[in-house]
Design a protein around this motif. Structure first.
Motif, PDB file in Angstrom:
ATOM      1  N   ALA A 106       0.931  -1.134   0.222  1.00 34.12           N
ATOM      2  CA  ALA A 106       0.247   0.156  -0.055  1.00 34.12           C
ATOM      3  C   ALA A 106       0.783   0.728  -0.161  1.00 34.12           C
ATOM      4  O   ALA A 106       0.716   1.815  -0.355  1.00 34.12           O
ATOM      5  CB  ALA A 106      -0.595  -0.405   1.304  1.00 34.12           C
ATOM      6  N   LEU A 107       2.149   0.973   0.448  1.00 30.15           N
ATOM      7  CA  LEU A 107       2.609   2.493   0.163  1.00 30.15           C
ATOM      8  C   LEU A 107       3.662   2.893  -0.482  1.00 30.15           C
ATOM      9  O   LEU A 107       3.120   3.534  -1.122  1.00 30.15           O
ATOM     10  CB  LEU A 107       3.894   2.182   1.399  1.00 30.15           C
ATOM     11  CG  LEU A 107       5.000   3.415   1.794  1.00 30.15           C
ATOM     12  CD1 LEU A 107       4.696   4.503   2.354  1.00 30.15           C
ATOM     13  CD2 LEU A 107       6.301   2.407   2.698  1.00 30.15           C
ATOM     14  N   TYR A 120      -2.711  10.941   6.450  1.00 34.31           N
ATOM     15  CA  TYR A 120      -1.518  11.231   7.866  1.00 34.31           C
ATOM     16  C   TYR A 120      -2.248   9.880   8.220  1.00 34.31           C
ATOM     17  O   TYR A 120      -1.309   8.766   9.596  1.00 34.31           O
ATOM     18  CB  TYR A 120      -0.996  11.730   8.540  1.00 34.31           C
ATOM     19  CG  TYR A 120      -0.476  13.039   7.975  1.00 34.31           C
ATOM     20  CD1 TYR A 120       1.355  12.964   8.655  1.00 34.31           C
ATOM     21  CD2 TYR A 120      -0.289  14.082   8.151  1.00 34.31           C
ATOM     22  CE1 TYR A 120       2.218  13.701   8.267  1.00 34.31           C
ATOM     23  CE2 TYR A 120       0.430  14.646   7.466  1.00 34.31           C
ATOM     24  CZ  TYR A 120       2.474  14.099   7.621  1.00 34.31           C
ATOM     25  OH  TYR A 120       2.783  15.041   6.744  1.00 34.31           O
ATOM     26  N   GLN A 121      -3.416   9.287   8.109  1.00 33.95           N
ATOM     27  CA  GLN A 121      -4.088   7.890   8.744  1.00 33.95           C
ATOM     28  C   GLN A 121      -3.262   6.966   8.444  1.00 33.95           C
ATOM     29  O   GLN A 121      -3.175   6.106   9.253  1.00 33.95           O
ATOM     30  CB  GLN A 121      -5.536   8.362   8.860  1.00 33.95           C
ATOM     31  CG  GLN A 121      -6.199   6.932   9.135  1.00 33.95           C
ATOM     32  CD  GLN A 121      -7.798   6.721   9.011  1.00 33.95           C
ATOM     33  OE1 GLN A 121      -8.097   7.643   9.469  1.00 33.95           O
ATOM     34  NE2 GLN A 121      -8.121   6.047   8.006  1.00 33.95           N
ATOM     35  N   GLU A 122      -3.372   7.225   6.937  1.00 37.21           N
ATOM     36  CA  GLU A 122      -2.934   5.840   6.079  1.00 37.21           C
ATOM     37  C   GLU A 122      -1.594   5.384   6.727  1.00 37.21           C
ATOM     38  O   GLU A 122      -1.158   4.379   6.503  1.00 37.21           O
ATOM     39  CB  GLU A 122      -2.588   6.036   4.686  1.00 37.21           C
ATOM     40  CG  GLU A 122      -2.638   4.929   4.098  1.00 37.21           C
ATOM     41  CD  GLU A 122      -2.813   5.020   2.596  1.00 37.21           C
ATOM     42  OE1 GLU A 122      -3.683   4.593   1.808  1.00 37.21           O
ATOM     43  OE2 GLU A 122      -1.828   5.881   1.509  1.00 37.21           O
ATOM     44  N   VAL A 123      -0.763   6.662   6.955  1.00 37.43           N
ATOM     45  CA  VAL A 123       0.646   6.472   7.098  1.00 37.43           C
ATOM     46  C   VAL A 123       0.817   5.785   8.203  1.00 37.43           C
ATOM     47  O   VAL A 123       1.878   5.458   8.890  1.00 37.43           O
ATOM     48  CB  VAL A 123       1.174   8.064   7.068  1.00 37.43           C
ATOM     49  CG1 VAL A 123       2.935   7.975   6.851  1.00 37.43           C
ATOM     50  CG2 VAL A 123       1.454   8.615   5.399  1.00 37.43           C
ATOM     51  N   VAL A 124       0.114   6.361   9.508  1.00 39.36           N
ATOM     52  CA  VAL A 124       0.097   6.087  10.387  1.00 39.36           C
ATOM     53  C   VAL A 124       0.133   4.425  10.861  1.00 39.36           C
ATOM     54  O   VAL A 124       0.490   3.573  11.150  1.00 39.36           O
ATOM     55  CB  VAL A 124      -0.273   7.053  11.836  1.00 39.36           C
ATOM     56  CG1 VAL A 124      -0.218   5.884  13.002  1.00 39.36           C
ATOM     57  CG2 VAL A 124       0.422   8.327  11.628  1.00 39.36           C
ATOM     58  N   MET A 181       7.651  11.015   9.317  1.00 36.00           N
ATOM     59  CA  MET A 181       7.418  12.794   8.756  1.00 36.00           C
ATOM     60  C   MET A 181       7.787  12.055   7.079  1.00 36.00           C
ATOM     61  O   MET A 181       7.570  13.630   6.125  1.00 36.00           O
ATOM     62  CB  MET A 181       8.647  12.943   9.254  1.00 36.00           C
ATOM     63  CG  MET A 181       8.090  13.336  11.156  1.00 36.00           C
ATOM     64  SD  MET A 181       9.933  13.702  11.919  1.00 36.00           S
ATOM     65  CE  MET A 181       9.842  15.209  11.236  1.00 36.00           C
ATOM     66  N   VAL A 182       8.317  11.295   6.416  1.00 33.20           N
ATOM     67  CA  VAL A 182       8.689  11.494   5.263  1.00 33.20           C
ATOM     68  C   VAL A 182       8.172  10.268   4.991  1.00 33.20           C
ATOM     69  O   VAL A 182       9.594   9.012   4.238  1.00 33.20           O
ATOM     70  CB  VAL A 182      10.446  11.142   5.035  1.00 33.20           C
ATOM     71  CG1 VAL A 182      11.059  11.736   4.048  1.00 33.20           C
ATOM     72  CG2 VAL A 182      11.320  12.000   6.518  1.00 33.20           C
ATOM     73  N   PHE A 232      -7.804  -0.229   8.900  1.00 31.16           N
ATOM     74  CA  PHE A 232      -6.987   0.950   8.153  1.00 31.16           C
ATOM     75  C   PHE A 232      -6.409   1.470   7.044  1.00 31.16           C
ATOM     76  O   PHE A 232      -6.494   2.684   6.181  1.00 31.16           O
ATOM     77  CB  PHE A 232      -6.920   2.347   9.661  1.00 31.16           C
ATOM     78  CG  PHE A 232      -7.820   2.190  10.686  1.00 31.16           C
ATOM     79  CD1 PHE A 232      -7.980   2.725  10.804  1.00 31.16           C
ATOM     80  CD2 PHE A 232      -7.261   1.199  11.619  1.00 31.16           C
ATOM     81  CE1 PHE A 232      -9.741   2.487  11.217  1.00 31.16           C
ATOM     82  CE2 PHE A 232      -8.439   0.928  12.571  1.00 31.16           C
ATOM     83  CZ  PHE A 232      -9.257   2.225  13.035  1.00 31.16           C
ATOM     84  N   VAL A 233      -5.081   1.262   6.611  1.00 31.03           N
ATOM     85  CA  VAL A 233      -4.928   1.165   5.305  1.00 31.03           C
ATOM     86  C   VAL A 233      -4.923   1.090   4.519  1.00 31.03           C
ATOM     87  O   VAL A 233      -5.233   1.808   3.413  1.00 31.03           O
ATOM     88  CB  VAL A 233      -3.053  -0.137   5.816  1.00 31.03           C
ATOM     89  CG1 VAL A 233      -3.005   0.258   4.611  1.00 31.03           C
ATOM     90  CG2 VAL A 233      -2.377   0.555   6.436  1.00 31.03           C
TER      91      VAL A 233
END
Length: 465
Positions: A106-107, A120-124, A181-182, A232-233
């Motif tokens: 997914a990333l 950010y919900q997806e990233v976290v 953050m990145v 969530f992802v």
């Protein structure tokens, strides 16, 4: 009705089936139906997901379903009940690593979008999946190795091990924060996954074989939490719900196991239960000249005049696959008017509920199974206790030796009965690695032999008496 609405309705039905299935798994009489409802719910969820518009090709999905189904069928047929804890550990691990790979995929798909706007919900959720999934995978396979004997069952401790775990844990957290953050740097994700795998090893390797039931419950909850994070992802509601159910039920079961073993959940979460325990070492004199061995004929004479009998099943009974023979003994004694019950310790065997499953498989009436808290106060009124392959859960050192690895663990007070008969192959120690003073108690008789064969001999002697 739009496709999205149909999918959400199917997911709702699947979620209800999961909840009802878990509820029915709580009782042996309804467990089979509960298992079926859970499987039906998963089938509905999988089929509904296959209609998702984002699926571009079904070829690889079909290959995966075919391979997974073949492996599952083979495992279901071949795996013995004694190896079920190992299978659970492996399945927990596969669930964890699946979360890592799905979140990583997914990333990869989202990185181009993150160049313009970051979700950010997806990233976290992606970062969380990497950490929990990695810990679950490596920790589960360490647990598998300990249970299977590939890795020593003893707690592997070394000076500064807690500090090492803290440092590795902080490294994982730091990488996770940097990854949020990145999010466009994919390499950080895979480095984080590698560190999480290492953390899982450090968390589980210090835990001894006697504490594996707690570890299996905890890792089961981790696999659910990782699955929920992956939900969530993917914005998949049924994955979020099912993962949350597994995670919550696993945590509840872990707390029950901790209470049964007088352990702290905090210690479990950080891996390694407290300070390094000093194990008693048998110098060869502990049992020398103090053990009273018996025969099946002598035990039959005791049972012939008994009015109340308690059978304590343990892992040795499971290894000998003696549950059906034990059922035959139960039926024979009951036919003679003897009151027979089974004393179940919460952590007997190698996973929670291990003995309950074995006895249910042998069609032992559920009302004859008594939990430790219920039966402990009645042992002083019991004529004969038959301990079939259990060790640590009956060891008085848990109450008398504060330095013992099992210190403080609630035990079955079988020593309070008039006579205790222990069926065991030898005087070897249990998972905790300590001798058992029960074996040299004045009211204890040792019937050496395989749990199944010894029980068969007792039945034959009873029929002749």
């Amino acid at each position: 009705m739009e496709l999205v609405s149909i999918l959400n309705l199917a997911y709702l039905v699947a979620s209800i089936l999961f909840i009802v299935g878990i509820k029915q798994l709580a009782h042996p009489k309804t467990a089979t139906r509960g298992n079926f409802l859970g499987a039906l719910g998963m089938l509905i969820a999988v089929v509904a997901t296959l209609f998702d518009r984002e699926i571009l090709s079904y070829e690889w999905i079909a290959v995966g379903v075919l391979i997974g189904s073949v492996i599952g069928i083979i495992l279901a047929i071949k795996i013995q009940m004694t190896a079920m804890p190992q299978l659970v550990a492996v399945l927990n691990g596969f669930g964890g690593i699946a979360s890592v790979f799905v979140a990583g995929a997914a990333l990869q798909l989202s990185i181009p979008k993150y160049q313009f706007a970051v979700n950010y919900q997806e990233v976290v959720s992606i970062v969380f999946s990497a950490i929990v999934g990695g810990i679950t995978f490596s920790g589960s396979f360490i647990a598998f190795g300990k249970l299977q004997g590939f890795i020593t069952e003893k707690a592997v401790r070394y000076p500064g091990d807690q500090l090492v775990k803290i440092l590795v844990g902080l490294t994982a957290v730091g990488l996770g924060v940097y990854g949020c953050m990145v999010p466009t740097d994919e390499s950080i994700y895979w480095i984080l996954s590698g560190v999480s795998l290492l953390l899982g090893i450090f968390l589980v390797i210090p835990i001894g074989g006697a504490d594996m039931p707690v570890v299996i419950s905890l890792l089961n909850s981790y696999s659910g939490i990782a699955a929920s994070a992956t939900g969530f992802v993917l914005n998949n509601n049924v994955l979020i719900i099912s993962g949350s159910l597994v995670g919550a039920s696993g945590i509840i079961l872990t707390q029950i196991m901790c209470k049964a073993m007088n352990r702290s959940l905090t210690n479990v979460l950080f891996g390694g239960f407290g300070a390094v325990a000093t194990e008693m070492k048998d110098d060869g004199d502990f049992y020398s000249g103090k053990v009273k061995s018996t025969s099946a004929e002598e035990v039959a004479m005791l049972l012939d005049v008994a009015r109340s009998v308690v059978i304590v099943p343990g892992y040795g009974m499971a290894v000998a696959q003696a549950q059906h023979t034990v059922r035959d003994l139960y039926q024979l004694l009951t036919a003679r008017g003897i009151d027979v019950t089974f004393a179940i310790h919460p952590v007997a065997g190698r996973m929670p509920g291990h003995m309950n499953v074995l006895l249910a498989e042998a069609d032992i009436p559920y009302d004859r199974l008594k939990e430790m808290d219920e039966i402990n106060s009645t042992f002083e009124n019991v004529d004969v206790v038959i301990v079939n392959g259990a060790n640590d859960v009956t060891n008085p050192l848990a109450k008398t030796d504060p330095k013992s690895p099992i210190a403080g663990m609630p035990i079955l007070d079988v020593g309070n009965a008039k006579t205790v008969v222990v069926i065991k192959r030898s005087l070897s120690a249990g998972f905790a690695g300590v001798p058992n003073p029960l074996f040299i108690a004045d009211n204890c008789l040792m019937l050496f032999g395989d749990g199944k064969k010894a029980t068969q001999e007792m039945i034959a002697a009873l029929k002749e008496s």
